[in-house]
Write an enzyme that holds these catalytic residues in place. Structure first.
Site, mmCIF file in Angstrom:
data_model
loop_
_atom_site.group_PDB
_atom_site.id
_atom_site.type_symbol
_atom_site.label_atom_id
_atom_site.label_comp_id
_atom_site.label_asym_id
_atom_site.label_seq_id
_atom_site.Cartn_x
_atom_site.Cartn_y
_atom_site.Cartn_z
ATOM 1 N N TYR A 68 0.725 -1.247 0.034
ATOM 2 C CA TYR A 68 -0.095 0.001 0.008
ATOM 3 C C TYR A 68 0.776 1.370 -0.084
ATOM 4 O O TYR A 68 0.548 2.212 -0.393
ATOM 5 C CB TYR A 68 -0.964 -0.113 1.249
ATOM 6 C CG TYR A 68 -2.221 -0.914 0.914
ATOM 7 C CD1 TYR A 68 -2.174 -2.218 1.224
ATOM 8 C CD2 TYR A 68 -3.241 -0.374 0.175
ATOM 9 C CE1 TYR A 68 -3.253 -3.136 0.947
ATOM 10 C CE2 TYR A 68 -4.429 -1.095 -0.232
ATOM 11 C CZ TYR A 68 -4.453 -2.534 0.405
ATOM 12 O OH TYR A 68 -5.412 -3.465 -0.067
ATOM 13 N N HIS A 119 -14.244 3.373 -0.417
ATOM 14 C CA HIS A 119 -13.203 2.550 0.226
ATOM 15 C C HIS A 119 -12.034 2.882 0.730
ATOM 16 O O HIS A 119 -11.058 2.506 0.737
ATOM 17 C CB HIS A 119 -12.812 1.758 -1.175
ATOM 18 C CG HIS A 119 -13.814 1.025 -1.638
ATOM 19 N ND1 HIS A 119 -14.137 0.566 -3.229
ATOM 20 C CD2 HIS A 119 -15.000 0.444 -1.121
ATOM 21 C CE1 HIS A 119 -15.098 -0.179 -3.288
ATOM 22 N NE2 HIS A 119 -15.818 -0.279 -2.180
ATOM 23 N N CYS A 127 -4.285 3.339 13.223
ATOM 24 C CA CYS A 127 -3.865 2.309 14.104
ATOM 25 C C CYS A 127 -4.678 1.026 13.834
ATOM 26 O O CYS A 127 -5.946 1.577 13.913
ATOM 27 C CB CYS A 127 -3.743 2.667 15.638
ATOM 28 S SG CYS A 127 -3.299 1.294 16.618
ATOM 29 N N CYS A 154 1.718 2.791 16.381
ATOM 30 C CA CYS A 154 0.992 3.814 16.786
ATOM 31 C C CYS A 154 1.405 4.589 17.963
ATOM 32 O O CYS A 154 2.022 4.201 18.841
ATOM 33 C CB CYS A 154 -0.470 3.340 17.094
ATOM 34 S SG CYS A 154 -1.642 4.343 18.110
ATOM 35 N N PRO A 221 -14.891 2.532 -21.606
ATOM 36 C CA PRO A 221 -14.467 2.030 -22.843
ATOM 37 C C PRO A 221 -15.103 0.834 -23.289
ATOM 38 O O PRO A 221 -15.451 0.351 -24.376
ATOM 39 C CB PRO A 221 -12.791 1.919 -23.181
ATOM 40 C CG PRO A 221 -12.569 2.856 -21.801
ATOM 41 C CD PRO A 221 -13.577 2.673 -20.946
ATOM 42 N N GLU A 222 -15.545 0.145 -22.032
ATOM 43 C CA GLU A 222 -16.037 -1.257 -22.235
ATOM 44 C C GLU A 222 -17.520 -1.458 -21.777
ATOM 45 O O GLU A 222 -17.793 -0.741 -20.780
ATOM 46 C CB GLU A 222 -15.182 -2.144 -21.609
ATOM 47 C CG GLU A 222 -13.747 -2.362 -22.249
ATOM 48 C CD GLU A 222 -12.725 -3.300 -21.733
ATOM 49 O OE1 GLU A 222 -11.735 -3.186 -21.833
ATOM 50 O OE2 GLU A 222 -13.194 -3.972 -20.566
HETATM 51 N N1 APR Z 1 -11.361 5.758 -18.786
HETATM 52 C C1 APR Z 1 -12.533 5.178 -18.385
HETATM 53 N N2 APR Z 1 -12.739 3.867 -17.794
HETATM 54 C C2 APR Z 1 -11.394 3.155 -18.051
HETATM 55 C C3 APR Z 1 -10.399 3.740 -18.479
HETATM 56 C C4 APR Z 1 -10.395 4.935 -18.642
HETATM 57 N N3 APR Z 1 -9.460 5.530 -19.122
HETATM 58 N N4 APR Z 1 -9.524 2.590 -18.516
HETATM 59 C C5 APR Z 1 -10.182 1.526 -17.824
HETATM 60 N N5 APR Z 1 -11.367 1.790 -17.643
HETATM 61 C C6 APR Z 1 -12.563 1.057 -16.934
HETATM 62 C C7 APR Z 1 -12.433 -0.626 -17.310
HETATM 63 O O1 APR Z 1 -13.109 -0.703 -18.496
HETATM 64 C C8 APR Z 1 -13.082 -0.951 -16.198
HETATM 65 O O2 APR Z 1 -14.574 -1.167 -16.221
HETATM 66 O O3 APR Z 1 -12.485 1.021 -15.705
HETATM 67 C C9 APR Z 1 -12.874 0.007 -14.901
HETATM 68 C C10 APR Z 1 -11.852 -0.501 -14.175
HETATM 69 O O4 APR Z 1 -12.700 -1.474 -13.150
HETATM 70 P P1 APR Z 1 -11.829 -2.125 -11.901
HETATM 71 O O5 APR Z 1 -10.331 -2.008 -12.161
HETATM 72 O O6 APR Z 1 -12.433 -3.189 -11.483
HETATM 73 O O7 APR Z 1 -11.901 -0.791 -10.908
HETATM 74 P P2 APR Z 1 -13.203 -0.500 -10.209
HETATM 75 O O8 APR Z 1 -14.380 -0.880 -10.473
HETATM 76 O O9 APR Z 1 -13.003 0.946 -9.514
HETATM 77 O O10 APR Z 1 -12.836 -1.828 -8.822
HETATM 78 C C11 APR Z 1 -13.755 -1.614 -7.692
HETATM 79 O O11 APR Z 1 -12.540 -3.297 -6.669
HETATM 80 O O12 APR Z 1 -10.550 -4.165 -6.038
HETATM 81 C C12 APR Z 1 -11.614 -3.449 -5.460
HETATM 82 O O13 APR Z 1 -11.556 -1.713 -3.742
HETATM 83 C C13 APR Z 1 -10.978 -1.864 -5.156
HETATM 84 O O14 APR Z 1 -12.631 0.235 -5.269
HETATM 85 C C14 APR Z 1 -11.958 -0.967 -6.083
HETATM 86 C C15 APR Z 1 -13.055 -1.981 -6.593
#
Ligand code: APR
Length: 256
Positions: A68, A119, A127, A154, A221-222
């Site tokens: 972290y 989150h 601590c 702490c 994008p997806e």
């Molecule tokens: N702009 C917009 N979206 C994007 C981009 C971009 N440039 N690049 C990637 N993405 C999208 C991906 O397509 C995906 O759907 O962002 C998303 C990222 O998904 P995750 O990596 O799963 O992140 P997130 O949804 O925030 O994860 C949720 O999971 O591990 C835990 O606590 C952690 O807060 C996190 C939670």
């Protein structure tokens, strides 16, 4: 750049109250890795159960603390991107509330007031025993990245200082969750930006927003599970889409 439907641009210009729900994709264009993107996601290289759970912390606090701190140092080297800047500009001229899953401070560094970090934050270590804040503890790291680093103790009770993030299996901070849920269910426009929509309870907010009468727009994008809930999907990155979605502010007063 991908086309953005005029209908979505018009929605953003006409909305009276806006809530933006963000995930790791928001920071991808700041070179802060997401979790689940193929090949670049943090969970591609590491099993989240090995690093982001209370059990992982109990089993190997030095490994968890080092990981972290590495992420905090990476975020400090990063810069907010055009998407963060667009949201901050929007909030400067309209009723915009931001609730994020992200533990980085890029929204804040772009000038946004964030209503909820559901989150937690990389920059709020505390601590693990008495909960006392240990500000800056995450920054006391050697220059070269290390695999293991003993967490500081702490100053109040001598317990081990832990990352200020929410691990899998832990409850979300109540005040943060309440603020995020309120923001999602009271706005008339909810943008869901850069999240894969698989981690609950945050992933349920877009549907709660829709059920409360909001128009929901996904920026990603997806396709994700949120795509089916959203009224509109903007298939673009946040850094390219948000500057084009945020209206010119303050809005010109219509000529009499
Ligand atoms: N702009 C917009 N979206 C994007 C981009 C971009 N440039 N690049 C990637 N993405 C999208 C991906 O397509 C995906 O759907 O962002 C998303 C990222 O998904 P995750 O990596 O799963 O992140 P997130 O949804 O925030 O994860 C949720 O999971 O591990 C835990 O606590 C952690 O807060 C996190 C939670």
């Amino acid at each position: 750049p991908p086309a953005i439907a005029d209908a979505v641009v018009d929605l953003c210009a006409a909305a009276r109250s806006i809530t933006v729900l963000t995930g790791a994709g928001m920071s991808a264009e700041s070179a802060v890795p997401t979790f689940r993107d193929a090949s670049t996601g943090l969970w591609t290289g590491i099993d989240p159960m090995e690093i982001a759970t209370p059990r992982a912390w109990r089993r190997d606090p030095d490994r968890v603390w080092a990981w972290y701190c590495w992420r905090a140092a990476l975020v400090r080297r990063a810069r907010p991107n055009a998407g963060h800047d667009a949201i901050a500009r929007w909030q400067g001229g309209a009723d915009v509330t931001v609730a994020t899953q992200n533990v980085d401070d890029l929204h804040e560094r772009a000038g946004t007031t964030v209503a909820a970090h559901v989150h937690g934050s990389l920059f709020a270590p505390r601590c693990s025993e008495c909960g006392a804040a240990a500000p800056g503890a995450e920054l006391a790291v050697p220059d070269a990245p290390v695999e293991r680093l003993a967490p500081p103790r702490c100053g109040v009770c001598g317990g081990a200082v832990r990352p200020g993030v929410v691990w899998f299996g832990e409850p979300l901070p109540e005040a943060e969750w309440d603020a995020a849920a309120a923001a999602a269910t009271t706005a008339d426009l909810v943008l869901v930006v850069g999240t894969s929509g698989v981690v609950h309870p945050f992933a349920a907010l877009p549907e709660a927003a829709r059920d409360a009468g909001a128009t929901v727009v996904e920026v990603n994008p997806e396709d994700t599970p949120i795509t089916a809930v959203a009224h509109h999907a903007v298939r673009a990155t946040s850094g390219s889409a948000l500057p084009r979605l945020v209206p010119e502010l303050p809005r010109p007063v219509p000529e009499e």
